[in-house]
Design an enzyme around this catalytic site. Structure first.
Site, PDB file in Angstrom:
ATOM      1  N   CYS A 106      16.164 -11.759  38.652  1.00 42.05           N
ATOM      2  CA  CYS A 106      17.414 -12.357  38.192  1.00 42.05           C
ATOM      3  C   CYS A 106      17.178 -13.398  37.093  1.00 42.05           C
ATOM      4  O   CYS A 106      16.714 -13.073  36.016  1.00 42.05           O
ATOM      5  CB  CYS A 106      18.181 -12.921  39.386  1.00 42.05           C
ATOM      6  SG  CYS A 106      19.951 -13.118  39.099  1.00 42.05           S
ATOM      7  N   HIS A 107      17.455 -14.671  37.335  1.00 40.49           N
ATOM      8  CA  HIS A 107      17.235 -15.729  36.349  1.00 40.49           C
ATOM      9  C   HIS A 107      15.800 -16.264  36.382  1.00 40.49           C
ATOM     10  O   HIS A 107      15.430 -17.092  35.558  1.00 40.49           O
ATOM     11  CB  HIS A 107      18.211 -16.892  36.583  1.00 40.49           C
ATOM     12  CG  HIS A 107      19.617 -16.573  36.203  1.00 40.49           C
ATOM     13  ND1 HIS A 107      20.469 -15.872  37.017  1.00 40.49           N
ATOM     14  CD2 HIS A 107      20.321 -16.864  35.079  1.00 40.49           C
ATOM     15  CE1 HIS A 107      21.645 -15.750  36.419  1.00 40.49           C
ATOM     16  NE2 HIS A 107      21.589 -16.341  35.240  1.00 40.49           N
TER      17      HIS A 107
END
Length: 179
Positions: A106-107
């Site tokens: 994800c991030h």
């Protein structure tokens, strides 16, 4: 195997931490929660506070030499805080310098951008990181899970919580290949 999970004091997406943690535990490995501060980390379910988890050790107390692999969960605030901590960034960079496997979802790759370890690597992330990844020299792709062996060590990446089943099984497989 000893697996470091590097997480900021708050902002990690809980499921992106707990599911990989359970996967490495189920594989017979020993995960450790490493953070920039002692005490507990505050996990989130998107923008809502979720559970807290005890920190095993801080980045001041550890070295990549003590671990076989690294996991970088996402959550918007988590990697943003980590990338502002020089010791956390150096810890991440150390895994690449040692040729040890790293997994990020994800991030999470924001910390990899800051560590300057993406040049020539193919990876994925949450779509909003696409420009950051490209500016850091990486090739961003929109795929469920990507394994990059381009460079020192293997990098496993995924885009979002929906990718967790593939991410978890792939990171366990790649970590064990490297052992």
């Amino acid at each position: 195997m000893r697996i470091a999970f590097l997480i900021a004091p708050e902002g990690v997406e809980q499921v992106e931490f707990t599911e990989p943690w359970q996967a490495v535990t189920d594989a017979g490995d020993s995960p450790e929660l490493v953070s920039t501060e002692p005490g507990e980390i505050q996990a989130f379910n998107h923008l809502d506070k979720a559970d807290t988890f005890p920190v095993d050790r801080t980045v001041d107390e550890v070295s990549p030499d003590e671990y076989d692999a690294l996991v970088l969960p996402g959550g918007v605030a988590n990697p943003d805080a980590l990338r502002m901590d020089e010791k956390a960034v150096a810890f991440v960079r150390g895994f690449f310098e040692a040729g040890k496997p790293v997994a990020s979802i994800c991030h999470g790759p924001w910390t990899l951008v800051e560590a300057d370890v993406l040049r020539g690597r193919r990876l994925t992330s949450w779509p909003s990181l696409k420009t950051d990844v490209r500016n850091a020299g990486g090739e961003w792709v929109d795929e469920e899970v990507v394994v990059s062996g381009d460079g020192a060590g293997t990098l496993v990446t995924s885009r979002k919580p929906d990718d967790l089943p593939a991410f978890c099984s792939t990171l366990v497989e790649e970590f064990h290949k490297a052992a």
